[in-house]
Design an enzyme around this catalytic site. Sequence first.
Site, PDB file in Angstrom:
ATOM      1  N   ARG A 218       1.417 -22.105  12.482  1.00 56.59           N
ATOM      2  CA  ARG A 218       1.603 -21.816  13.903  1.00 56.59           C
ATOM      3  C   ARG A 218       2.196 -23.040  14.598  1.00 56.59           C
ATOM      4  O   ARG A 218       3.188 -23.557  14.157  1.00 56.59           O
ATOM      5  CB  ARG A 218       0.260 -21.411  14.519  1.00 56.59           C
ATOM      6  CG  ARG A 218       0.368 -20.183  15.367  1.00 56.59           C
ATOM      7  CD  ARG A 218      -0.940 -19.555  15.746  1.00 56.59           C
ATOM      8  NE  ARG A 218      -2.063 -20.441  15.824  1.00 56.59           N
ATOM      9  CZ  ARG A 218      -3.053 -20.322  16.691  1.00 56.59           C
ATOM     10  NH1 ARG A 218      -3.004 -19.359  17.589  1.00 56.59           N
ATOM     11  NH2 ARG A 218      -4.081 -21.124  16.679  1.00 56.59           N
TER      12      ARG A 218
ATOM     13  N   ARG B 109      -6.253  -8.622  15.551  1.00 56.60           N
ATOM     14  CA  ARG B 109      -6.091  -9.337  16.824  1.00 56.60           C
ATOM     15  C   ARG B 109      -6.168  -8.221  17.874  1.00 56.60           C
ATOM     16  O   ARG B 109      -5.389  -7.276  17.823  1.00 56.60           O
ATOM     17  CB  ARG B 109      -4.740 -10.046  16.882  1.00 56.60           C
ATOM     18  CG  ARG B 109      -4.529 -11.032  15.695  1.00 56.60           C
ATOM     19  CD  ARG B 109      -3.241 -11.808  15.863  1.00 56.60           C
ATOM     20  NE  ARG B 109      -2.695 -12.272  14.597  1.00 56.60           N
ATOM     21  CZ  ARG B 109      -2.960 -13.458  14.039  1.00 56.60           C
ATOM     22  NH1 ARG B 109      -3.780 -14.286  14.597  1.00 56.60           N
ATOM     23  NH2 ARG B 109      -2.390 -13.793  12.896  1.00 56.60           N
TER      24      ARG B 109
ATOM     25  N   ASP C 264      -6.077 -26.139  13.079  1.00 55.20           N
ATOM     26  CA  ASP C 264      -5.621 -26.497  14.425  1.00 55.20           C
ATOM     27  C   ASP C 264      -6.732 -26.340  15.468  1.00 55.20           C
ATOM     28  O   ASP C 264      -6.461 -26.087  16.634  1.00 55.20           O
ATOM     29  CB  ASP C 264      -4.414 -25.624  14.816  1.00 55.20           C
ATOM     30  CG  ASP C 264      -4.754 -24.139  14.840  1.00 55.20           C
ATOM     31  OD1 ASP C 264      -5.834 -23.757  14.339  1.00 55.20           O
ATOM     32  OD2 ASP C 264      -3.947 -23.356  15.367  1.00 55.20           O
TER      33      ASP C 264
ATOM     34  N   ASP D 222      -9.004 -20.179  17.405  1.00 54.75           N
ATOM     35  CA  ASP D 222      -9.373 -20.426  18.803  1.00 54.75           C
ATOM     36  C   ASP D 222      -9.314 -19.159  19.664  1.00 54.75           C
ATOM     37  O   ASP D 222     -10.085 -19.008  20.600  1.00 54.75           O
ATOM     38  CB  ASP D 222      -8.580 -21.591  19.409  1.00 54.75           C
ATOM     39  CG  ASP D 222      -7.091 -21.352  19.425  1.00 54.75           C
ATOM     40  OD1 ASP D 222      -6.644 -20.345  18.856  1.00 54.75           O
ATOM     41  OD2 ASP D 222      -6.375 -22.178  20.022  1.00 54.75           O
TER      42      ASP D 222
ATOM     43  N   ASP E  28      -4.680 -22.865   9.522  1.00 57.90           N
ATOM     44  CA  ASP E  28      -3.834 -23.789  10.282  1.00 57.90           C
ATOM     45  C   ASP E  28      -4.453 -25.173  10.521  1.00 57.90           C
ATOM     46  O   ASP E  28      -3.743 -26.116  10.843  1.00 57.90           O
ATOM     47  CB  ASP E  28      -3.473 -23.182  11.645  1.00 57.90           C
ATOM     48  CG  ASP E  28      -2.710 -21.876  11.501  1.00 57.90           C
ATOM     49  OD1 ASP E  28      -2.059 -21.682  10.461  1.00 57.90           O
ATOM     50  OD2 ASP E  28      -2.767 -21.042  12.432  1.00 57.90           O
TER      51      ASP E  28
ATOM     52  N   GLY F 128      -6.095 -14.201  12.132  1.00 59.50           N
ATOM     53  CA  GLY F 128      -5.529 -14.188  10.773  1.00 59.50           C
ATOM     54  C   GLY F 128      -6.609 -14.437   9.736  1.00 59.50           C
ATOM     55  O   GLY F 128      -7.476 -15.287   9.938  1.00 59.50           O
TER      56      GLY F 128
ATOM     57  N   THR G  21      -9.425 -20.519   9.719  1.00 57.49           N
ATOM     58  CA  THR G  21      -7.971 -20.368   9.849  1.00 57.49           C
ATOM     59  C   THR G  21      -7.303 -21.346   8.888  1.00 57.49           C
ATOM     60  O   THR G  21      -7.807 -22.464   8.700  1.00 57.49           O
ATOM     61  CB  THR G  21      -7.462 -20.645  11.282  1.00 57.49           C
ATOM     62  OG1 THR G  21      -6.034 -20.826  11.258  1.00 57.49           O
ATOM     63  CG2 THR G  21      -8.071 -21.888  11.911  1.00 57.49           C
TER      64      THR G  21
HETATM   65  O1  F6P Z   1      -3.016 -18.450  12.185  1.00 51.93           O
HETATM   66  C1  F6P Z   1      -2.773 -18.164  10.842  1.00 51.93           C
HETATM   67  C2  F6P Z   1      -1.334 -17.761  10.625  1.00 51.93           C
HETATM   68  O2  F6P Z   1      -1.131 -17.521   9.246  1.00 51.93           O
HETATM   69  C3  F6P Z   1      -0.299 -18.762  11.139  1.00 51.93           C
HETATM   70  O3  F6P Z   1      -0.106 -19.849  10.267  1.00 51.93           O
HETATM   71  C4  F6P Z   1       0.905 -17.870  11.289  1.00 51.93           C
HETATM   72  O4  F6P Z   1       1.786 -18.367  12.276  1.00 51.93           O
HETATM   73  C5  F6P Z   1       0.305 -16.555  11.742  1.00 51.93           C
HETATM   74  O5  F6P Z   1      -1.054 -16.571  11.330  1.00 51.93           O
HETATM   75  C6  F6P Z   1       0.977 -15.337  11.151  1.00 51.93           C
HETATM   76  O6  F6P Z   1       0.410 -14.230  11.751  1.00 51.93           O
HETATM   77  P1  F6P Z   1       0.570 -12.741  11.207  1.00 51.93           P
HETATM   78  O7  F6P Z   1      -0.304 -12.594   9.993  1.00 51.93           O
HETATM   79  O8  F6P Z   1       0.129 -11.894  12.330  1.00 51.93           O
HETATM   80  O9  F6P Z   1       2.017 -12.564  10.824  1.00 51.93           O
END
Ligand code: F6P
Length: 323
Positions: A172, A72, A130, A103, A128, A11, A126
């Site tokens: 997340r 991804r 995390d 990660d 998050d 992300g 990120t």
């Molecule tokens: O890891 C970053 C994040 O924004 C999380 O907080 C969230 O769960 C996820 O990515 C959303 O992913 P996507 O952009 O693929 O919907």
Amino acid sequence: MKRIGVLTSGGDAPGMNAAIRAVVRTATYHGIEVYGIERGYKGMMEGAIRPLGPRDVSGIISRGGTILYTARCLEFLERAGREQAAANLEKLGIGGVVVIGGDGSYRGAECLHAEFGIHCIGMPGTIDNDIGGTDYTIGFDTAINTAMQAVDRIRDTAASHDRIFFIEVMGRRSGYVAMISGIAGGAEEILLPEVEISVERLIERLRAGERLGKKSSIIVVAEGCEYGGATGLARMVSEQSEYKDNRVTVIGHLQRGGSPTAFDRVLASRMGVRAVEALLEGETGKMVGISGQNMLLRPIREAWELRTRFDMGLLRVAHVLGV
Ligand code: F6P
């Protein structure tokens, strides 16, 4: 090492551009060439790799998103995909890569280092927060400020209508974004994946607040919470209590965009300098982190092996101040 690559993966997070800029400029400072790899490991496999000079990164320190795009990439989980990617790097004489991401991105870096001897250094990017081995990730500070501003705005309308609002924030499986934006926004309740609370208990607490004179309440809910995020929780509260006229706001990807805060720009800049200098020192399989005011180099595996320590004292602060 005469040539390195840089990529963003997973992300996007505000501050990734500041990180790319720092990598490119540090390499230039040391007389090293940089190649930008587009869309993370996908571009590495497909050969979407282009030279990046110091002027190519002018003016991007203040921009959200990532000029290298991100993705991804499932094919990279297969050995054949990684062989193709490693061959593309070798063809261009790229001996080291700075990987900016979460990660999942680091696991890719660990494979490149372990299977093909490509020197890799990770930078935590990120929203998050995390990732183990660092107090802060690039993008977190901007995201919590965006979420806090959303809480402030919702409070205006919640107070005007004597309403209960459930606000869902990202993160997340981590409750960090919820915790910090909730405290900063003065939320009455903060619900996190790390801490269980029953719907009955939440309702009791809302009633207790009402007895103390509260006419409206803000409940910040981490998306990784049980009960299906804010929407599921709001429905259960409405079914099981007198609080039927509640509202839900899911902030969503608003938290991922926007100009990075000064904190994120400086963090990304410091980490970028350290990452490139680590490659030049011959380091590999490491990630850059911050602990207090100090830049650290930690084994990249710590990113997923050590979960970020969640400070339960923060939850107490939220409870005490939510009376
Ligand atoms: O890891 C970053 C994040 O924004 C999380 O907080 C969230 O769960 C996820 O990515 C959303 O992913 P996507 O952009 O693929 O919907």
